[in-house]
Design an enzyme around this catalytic site. Structure first.
Site, short mmCIF file in Angstrom:
data_model
loop_
_atom_site.label_atom_id
_atom_site.label_comp_id
_atom_site.label_asym_id
_atom_site.label_seq_id
_atom_site.Cartn_x
_atom_site.Cartn_y
_atom_site.Cartn_z
N LYS A 110 14.60 5.68 -0.07
CA LYS A 110 13.69 6.05 -1.01
C LYS A 110 13.42 7.59 -1.08
O LYS A 110 13.59 8.08 -2.38
CB LYS A 110 12.41 5.56 -0.73
CG LYS A 110 12.03 3.87 -0.95
CD LYS A 110 10.98 3.50 -0.51
CE LYS A 110 10.71 1.88 -0.40
NZ LYS A 110 9.70 1.26 0.12
N ASP A 134 2.94 1.16 -5.40
CA ASP A 134 3.26 -0.17 -5.04
C ASP A 134 2.47 -1.40 -5.70
O ASP A 134 2.77 -2.45 -5.38
CB ASP A 134 3.00 -0.41 -3.38
CG ASP A 134 4.22 0.14 -2.57
OD1 ASP A 134 5.36 -0.45 -3.07
OD2 ASP A 134 4.10 0.47 -1.60
N GLN A 160 4.56 2.22 3.82
CA GLN A 160 5.70 1.20 4.04
C GLN A 160 5.07 0.28 4.80
O GLN A 160 4.34 0.43 6.07
CB GLN A 160 6.80 1.80 4.75
CG GLN A 160 8.12 1.21 4.95
CD GLN A 160 8.61 0.63 3.59
OE1 GLN A 160 8.74 1.38 2.61
NE2 GLN A 160 9.27 -0.58 3.55
N1 GUN Z 1 8.37 -3.25 2.65
C1 GUN Z 1 8.90 -4.14 2.06
N2 GUN Z 1 8.79 -3.98 0.99
C2 GUN Z 1 7.99 -3.06 0.51
C3 GUN Z 1 7.55 -2.46 -0.62
O1 GUN Z 1 7.70 -2.70 -1.78
N3 GUN Z 1 6.49 -1.41 -0.42
C4 GUN Z 1 5.94 -0.92 0.59
N4 GUN Z 1 5.23 -0.13 0.59
N5 GUN Z 1 6.67 -1.61 1.84
C5 GUN Z 1 7.37 -2.43 1.65
#
Ligand code: GUN
Length: 292
Positions: A47, A114, A91
């Site tokens: 990311k 998110d 995350q």
């Molecule tokens: N863990 C797995 N997928 C995601 C996501 O899309 N966002 C976040 N914050 N954590 C994750």
């Protein structure tokens, strides 16, 4: 016929990069990573790398596994109040001693890239506009739209009821006038239900679906990622038990996402779109792409 998430994601990221440069846009994504989960570390690294490649500032805040809930809440509060930060991503998964719901409730909904906060999830549920749409479902819809897969009136079967994929995917499919069924680990007669689907979206993380369980010439979206016994990345579709090679799989389905190279890259592109959201309508950017 393949739903090529890798290629579409590349196109979207190129557009974003040009857009940011042309309009001198300043965005800053904060990613909070708690603990040592190996997969999470890789996701976060990707990311950050992608954001920086596009000219989006990115700060990763790494906290140790034994971080107290109070400290994490304070960290989020600081990010909420920092005007330079335009997006916050915590995350998942978090270590078990931390109350996940408490944490997502603390994020400013206007920075919640998110779509995890109750305000954004609630807006999604009542059919109102959240500040951000959830990244994986949004990425899947962009991919299906790009390949002109019809959704209205279709039976979409979603396998998995997570807050990140299954539940928001169902809301977004309902908004697009699909008929939606959500299946999960306690669902009875899974095979009979999957057989009635025009579109299957599988988000389990285990090889739970065989090709022949799914209707011939349906659309299969594989969100799951796991490693097989040889360490190779694989999706939820156990295609090896019905076919000898992936070309045979491709001709069985109307459309299918590969793993890797399907939903994964679309999720990253979708997150990058969310970091821009105040500046650009995702719909208009995608319409532009679809007309090319
Ligand atoms: N863990 C797995 N997928 C995601 C996501 O899309 N966002 C976040 N914050 N954590 C994750």
């Amino acid at each position: 016929m393949i739903l090529d998430g890798k290629a579409l994601s590349k196109k979207i990221l190129e557009k974003i990069k040009i857009y940011i440069e042309k309009n001198n846009i300043k965005r800053h994504l904060a990613v909070v990573l708690v603990g040592n989960d190996t997969a999470s570390k890789i996701y976060v690294k990707n990311k950050k790398k992608t954001a920086e490649m596009l000219g989006i500032k990115s700060t990763v805040i790494e906290l140790p596994e034994n971080t107290e809930e109070k400290i994490l809440l304070e960290t989020i509060n600081k990010l909420n109040q920092d005007d330079d930060i335009t997006g916050i991503l915590v995350q998942m998964p978090l270590p078990p001693h931390i109350n996940k719901e408490k944490i997502v409730c603390a994020i400013d909904p206007k920075k919640d890239v998110d779509c995890f906060t109750p305000e954004n999830v609630g807006k999604l549920a009542i059919g109102a506009e959240p500040y951000f749409y959830p990244v994986t479902p949004q990425g899947i819809l962009i991919l299906l739209d790009y390949y002109k897969v019809p959704i209205e009136g279709k039976h979409v079967v979603i396998i998995g009821r997570s807050n990140i994929v299954g539940k928001p995917m169902a809301q977004m499919m309902l908004k697009r006038n699909a008929t939606v069924t959500i299946c999960h680990s306690k669902t009875k007669n899974l095979e009979n239900i999957i057989k009635t689907a025009d579109i299957v979206i599988s988000a389990v993380g285990k090889k739970v679906v065989r090709c022949k369980m799914v209707k011939y010439k349906s659309v299969f979206v594989d969100v799951g990622i796991s490693r097989d016994t040889n360490g190779k990345l694989t999706g939820d579709l156990n295609w090896e038990s019905d076919f000898n090679n992936f070309d045979e799989v491709l001709s069985y389905f109307e459309r299918i996402t590969p793993v890797p190279g399907g939903v994964g890259p679309m999720t990253i592109a979708s997150l990058m779109l969310n970091t821009l959201v105040e500046h650009v309508s995702i719909l208009s950017l995608c319409t532009e792409l679809f007309l090319e």
